[in-house]
Scaffold this active site. Structure first.
Site, short mmCIF file in Angstrom:
data_model
loop_
_atom_site.label_atom_id
_atom_site.label_comp_id
_atom_site.label_asym_id
_atom_site.label_seq_id
_atom_site.Cartn_x
_atom_site.Cartn_y
_atom_site.Cartn_z
N CYS A 46 -3.80 0.29 -2.96
CA CYS A 46 -4.41 0.69 -1.69
C CYS A 46 -3.62 1.84 -1.08
O CYS A 46 -2.45 2.01 -1.37
CB CYS A 46 -4.48 -0.50 -0.74
SG CYS A 46 -2.95 -1.44 -0.62
N CYS A 91 0.85 -1.20 0.00
CA CYS A 91 0.00 0.00 0.00
C CYS A 91 0.88 1.25 0.00
O CYS A 91 2.04 1.19 0.39
CB CYS A 91 -0.88 0.01 1.24
SG CYS A 91 -2.20 -1.21 1.19
#
Ligand SMILES: *[C@@H]1O[C@H](CO)[C@@H](O)[C@H](O)[C@H]1NC(C)=O
Ligand SMILES: *[C@@H]1O[C@H](CO)[C@@H](O)[C@H](O)[C@H]1NC(C)=O
Ligand SMILES: *[C@@H]1O[C@H](CO)[C@@H](O)[C@H](O)[C@H]1NC(C)=O
Length: 277
Positions: free
Chosen positions: A167, A85
């Site tokens: 993400c 992420c």
């Protein structure tokens, strides 16, 4: 005599211009895979020969213009990867700069840092007109000539997977020296943007970069980037947009330190006080 030779060389050059499958494709792809799992990401477990077999199946079993995204399904199943992420970096028409940026900052992951992206970067491939005859090393059709181009289909699926996995914070670097810096026909505008999940991506950081010498065509408040921001807004993404990212400009100046807009930076570096050793 000499003229004849020149013409022959010229014709050979012409033939090379119509590129076929990259020579030594199999060795390059399998070699890059071993490089990746041995040196770049040593904790990963992949079967490089198996990945090659699935790839080859997808390509040579079909005529060159009919390799669909789903034909690579088994190959992608053999290359699952978890992406970090806050690190994914998307780009369009800024290839060289983006890759020096990600190499210099070591903070980002581009598609070319994933196993599949790494294995197939810059390669060309297509099968023969007649199925199951192997790769066509003498010529491949252009992307535009095909409904389902084997190279395009692989990158489309790879880009889709990459964007779906995004993400946290993501970064997008677009080229403000072009009209339509954000283009719905590009991989970013046509595939990746639609695959981003607003529930997983908390922030989209757009960076618009122009060539140092211009032209200055688009920016965060001008041209197609405004459309991109509208789409992001409608889909519920948080976003930021910057026109003058200092790190990107310094990287451009490294290639061209004498450029007018780089002079302040290089002057201040040259005139700085050195510490007494
Ligand atoms: C913008 O696109 C042009 C044309 O493709 C290219 O020559 C130039 O290097 C790109 N600029 C940047 C900053 O990547
Ligand atoms: C190789 O590809 C070219 C261009 O698509 C095509 O004209 C040629 O027939 C192909 N060769 C074979 C043996 O399929
Ligand atoms: C995400 O990006 C925003 C805007 O650039 C920044 O304020 C925030 O600190 C970033 N968060 C992370 C986790 O990097």
């Amino acid at each position: 005599m000499t003229l004849g030779l020149v013409i022959v060389l010229f014709l050979l050059g012409e033939l090379n211009a119509e590129l076929g499958t990259t020579p030594n494709l199999k060795h390059i792809v399998i070699g890059r895979c071993y490089n990746y799992i041995t040196l770049i990401s040593p904790s990963s477990r992949y079967n490089c020969e198996g990945i090659w077999r699935e790839f080859e199946e997808a390509v040579v079993r079909r005529t060159p213009c009919s390799v669909r995204v789903k034909d690579y399904k088994r190959m992608f199943q053999a290359t699952p990867q978890t992406l970090p992420c806050d690190k994914l970096l998307f780009w369009s028409k800024t290839h060289d700069l983006v890759h020096s940026y990600s190499a210099a900052t070591r903070r980002f992951w581009t598609l070319e840092d994933t196993l599949v992206g790494y294995m197939f970067n810059d390669l060309i491939w297509c099968g023969m007109e007649e199925r199951d005859r192997g790769f066509n090393f003498s010529a491949c059709p252009e992307w535009s000539e095909c409904v389902n181009h084997p190279v395009y289909s692989l990158w489309k699926k790879a880009s889709q997977n990459f964007a779906e996995a995004a993400c946290g914070n993501i970064t997008v670097i677009l080229n403000g020296s072009l009209k339509d810096a954000f283009n719905r026909k590009s991989m970013f505008g046509g595939v990746e943007l639609d695959s981003l999940n607003p529930r997983m991506v908390t922030h989209v950081n757009i960076k618009v970069v122009t060539n140092l010498e211009g032209p200055y065509i688009e920016s965060c408040t001008q041209g197609s980037i405004v459309d991109l921001i509208k789409i992001l807004h409608t889909r519920g993404f948080h976003w930021t947009c910057t026109d003058n990212d200092l790190t990107l400009m310094i990287l451009q100046c490294m290639k061209n330190p004498k450029q007018y807009s780089c002079l302040t930076c290089s002057d201040s570096l040259l005139n700085r006080k050195r510490p007494v050793l």
